[in-house]
Motif scaffolding. Structure first.
Motif, PDB file in Angstrom:
ATOM      1  N   ALA A  13       0.832  -1.206   0.000  1.00  0.00           N
ATOM      2  CA  ALA A  13       0.000   0.000   0.000  1.00  0.00           C
ATOM      3  C   ALA A  13       0.862   1.250   0.000  1.00  0.00           C
ATOM      4  O   ALA A  13       0.546   2.241  -0.668  1.00  0.00           O
ATOM      5  CB  ALA A  13      -0.930  -0.015   1.221  1.00  0.00           C
ATOM      6  N   LEU A  48      -6.829  -4.517  -3.043  1.00  0.00           N
ATOM      7  CA  LEU A  48      -5.984  -3.764  -3.966  1.00  0.00           C
ATOM      8  C   LEU A  48      -6.629  -3.676  -5.337  1.00  0.00           C
ATOM      9  O   LEU A  48      -7.198  -4.660  -5.828  1.00  0.00           O
ATOM     10  CB  LEU A  48      -4.604  -4.417  -4.088  1.00  0.00           C
ATOM     11  CG  LEU A  48      -3.765  -4.501  -2.799  1.00  0.00           C
ATOM     12  CD1 LEU A  48      -2.583  -5.430  -3.007  1.00  0.00           C
ATOM     13  CD2 LEU A  48      -3.301  -3.107  -2.381  1.00  0.00           C
ATOM     14  N   THR A  56      -3.362   0.221  -6.199  1.00  0.00           N
ATOM     15  CA  THR A  56      -3.902   1.239  -5.306  1.00  0.00           C
ATOM     16  C   THR A  56      -4.874   0.560  -4.348  1.00  0.00           C
ATOM     17  O   THR A  56      -5.702  -0.256  -4.789  1.00  0.00           O
ATOM     18  CB  THR A  56      -4.650   2.328  -6.095  1.00  0.00           C
ATOM     19  OG1 THR A  56      -3.765   2.904  -7.055  1.00  0.00           O
ATOM     20  CG2 THR A  56      -5.161   3.420  -5.157  1.00  0.00           C
ATOM     21  N   PRO A  57      -4.788   0.851  -3.060  1.00  0.00           N
ATOM     22  CA  PRO A  57      -5.742   0.243  -2.126  1.00  0.00           C
ATOM     23  C   PRO A  57      -7.175   0.653  -2.466  1.00  0.00           C
ATOM     24  O   PRO A  57      -7.438   1.798  -2.823  1.00  0.00           O
ATOM     25  CB  PRO A  57      -5.320   0.809  -0.764  1.00  0.00           C
ATOM     26  CG  PRO A  57      -3.897   1.203  -0.933  1.00  0.00           C
ATOM     27  CD  PRO A  57      -3.776   1.667  -2.352  1.00  0.00           C
ATOM     28  N   GLY A  61      -9.603  -1.461   1.336  1.00  0.00           N
ATOM     29  CA  GLY A  61      -8.166  -1.660   1.519  1.00  0.00           C
ATOM     30  C   GLY A  61      -7.538  -0.557   2.361  1.00  0.00           C
ATOM     31  O   GLY A  61      -6.657  -0.811   3.189  1.00  0.00           O
ATOM     32  N   LEU A  62      -7.983   0.689   2.160  1.00  0.00           N
ATOM     33  CA  LEU A  62      -7.474   1.804   2.952  1.00  0.00           C
ATOM     34  C   LEU A  62      -7.842   1.644   4.428  1.00  0.00           C
ATOM     35  O   LEU A  62      -7.022   1.908   5.318  1.00  0.00           O
ATOM     36  CB  LEU A  62      -8.024   3.123   2.421  1.00  0.00           C
ATOM     37  CG  LEU A  62      -7.427   3.621   1.095  1.00  0.00           C
ATOM     38  CD1 LEU A  62      -8.174   4.846   0.609  1.00  0.00           C
ATOM     39  CD2 LEU A  62      -5.941   3.930   1.267  1.00  0.00           C
ATOM     40  N   TYR A  65      -5.675  -0.992   5.817  1.00  0.00           N
ATOM     41  CA  TYR A  65      -4.303  -0.498   5.984  1.00  0.00           C
ATOM     42  C   TYR A  65      -4.156   0.272   7.295  1.00  0.00           C
ATOM     43  O   TYR A  65      -3.158   0.116   8.013  1.00  0.00           O
ATOM     44  CB  TYR A  65      -3.927   0.404   4.815  1.00  0.00           C
ATOM     45  CG  TYR A  65      -2.639   1.160   5.027  1.00  0.00           C
ATOM     46  CD1 TYR A  65      -1.399   0.534   4.896  1.00  0.00           C
ATOM     47  CD2 TYR A  65      -2.659   2.516   5.381  1.00  0.00           C
ATOM     48  CE1 TYR A  65      -0.217   1.228   5.113  1.00  0.00           C
ATOM     49  CE2 TYR A  65      -1.483   3.213   5.596  1.00  0.00           C
ATOM     50  CZ  TYR A  65      -0.270   2.563   5.459  1.00  0.00           C
ATOM     51  OH  TYR A  65       0.899   3.249   5.672  1.00  0.00           O
TER      52      TYR A  65
END
Length: 320
Positions: A13, A48, A56-57, A61-62, A65
């Motif tokens: 990430a 992803l 890109t996440p 995903g963000l 993270y």
């Protein structure tokens, strides 16, 4: 899911590219890609978004993270706590020193640290006391010397001493012959006064004392100690400062520090340790050395202050 997968995902990430992340992690790219597919399969979501420029996440995903990064940081924090307790003090310790003390304290502190704690990397930060107070609470600093420190949840401190503030004038000025000056006279002289601006602790001490004695403390603002020294040296202003802040200029005969009486403005100095430090043992060891250095400077009259009769580390003899 394990910590290795969290670490792999966090690196991807941050890198934005699987190949680049594989180089940083020192593993084969196919293996790293397979680990990410396994993680996504276990969670049942895409973490992803793959595209021509890398990855890109996704929105999920963000979020993942953010949690992964916090977990990894806590793991590192736990490791550091154990290591710091199991070995002799080591690591990098940040020490905040107020502007008025930094010049006179930095050299003897560095010299003593090199002998007493050779495995500690000392990082000195100079700032106004209010800024240092904020940073010590947040854990941005490990140790600090603070003026008139108030109690906060995330710090522990040892009150060291009381230091009087003095009226500093150019050596050639007629006031330099005075042995003392009343606090009420300070602001009635033809020579104007310059002080650090609000919310500096020194300014607060002066204004609160003036208010209690019905005195109007008219003064110009200047946040720079070197600039204040230059204004006094040029015979344009007088200043209210601790002797230690301008000791070099006073010793060279450029200015004179006159005791202030009726009443005498003063402040308390404390050595403070952040309870959010990642290296508790190292921070406590550095705080002890700092307290010892300060105590030695005071007992040798290099630092004009009064030590508090409380338990503190034995003074460490240093070369000032």
């Amino acid at each position: 899911m394990d910590l290795r997968q969290l670490r792999y995902f966090a690196q991807i990430a941050e890198s934005g590219n699987v190949s680049r992340a594989a180089e940083v992690l020192r593993i084969a790219q196919p293996s790293l890609s397979q680990q990410m597919r396994n993680l996504e399969d276990e969670l049942g979501v895409a973490l992803l978004f793959r595209h021509a420029r890398g990855v890109t996440p996704t929105e999920l995903g963000l979020k993942f993270y953010e949690h992964a990064r916090r977990i990894l940081q806590e793991v590192e924090r736990a490791k550091e706590v154990v290591r710091s307790q199991a070995t002799s003090p080591s690591g990098r310790i940040s020490v905040g020193l107020p502007t008025s003390a930094c010049r006179g304290l930095s050299l003897p502190l560095h010299r003593t640290m090199a002998e007493a704690l050779p495995n500690i990397g000392l990082h000195i930060v100079e700032a106004m006391s209010g800024t240092l107070d904020e940073w010590i609470q947040s854990g941005r600093l490990d140790v600090a010397l603070l003026y008139d420190h108030k109690a906060f949840e995330h710090v522990a401190w040892t009150e060291m001493m009381v230091e009087d503030l003095m009226f500093v004038v150019p050596a050639s000025h007629s006031l330099a012959a005075r042995h003392e000056i009343a606090f009420g006279e300070v602001f009635r002289q033809a020579l104007p006064v310059v002080l650090p601006g609000r919310p500096n602790v020194l300014r607060t001490v002066i204004e609160q004392l003036a208010a209690r004695h019905d005195i109007t403390p008219l003064a110009s603002d200047c946040e720079s100690l070197p600039a204040i020294a230059e204004l006094v040296r040029a015979q344009a202003f007088a200043a209210i400062m601790p002797h230690f802040a301008l000791a070099a200029e006073i010793e060279r005969g450029e200015m004179v520090a006159i005791p202030i009486v009726d009443p005498t403005p003063s402040w308390r100095l404390s050595v403070v340790v952040s309870q959010r430090t990642l290296n508790a043992r190292g921070s406590e060891a550095v705080a002890e050395v700092l307290a010892g250095v300060i105590g030695d400077l005071v007992e040798r009259s290099i630092w004009r202050a009064r030590l508090k009769p409380t338990e503190r580390p034995a003074p460490v003899r240093v070369r000032a």
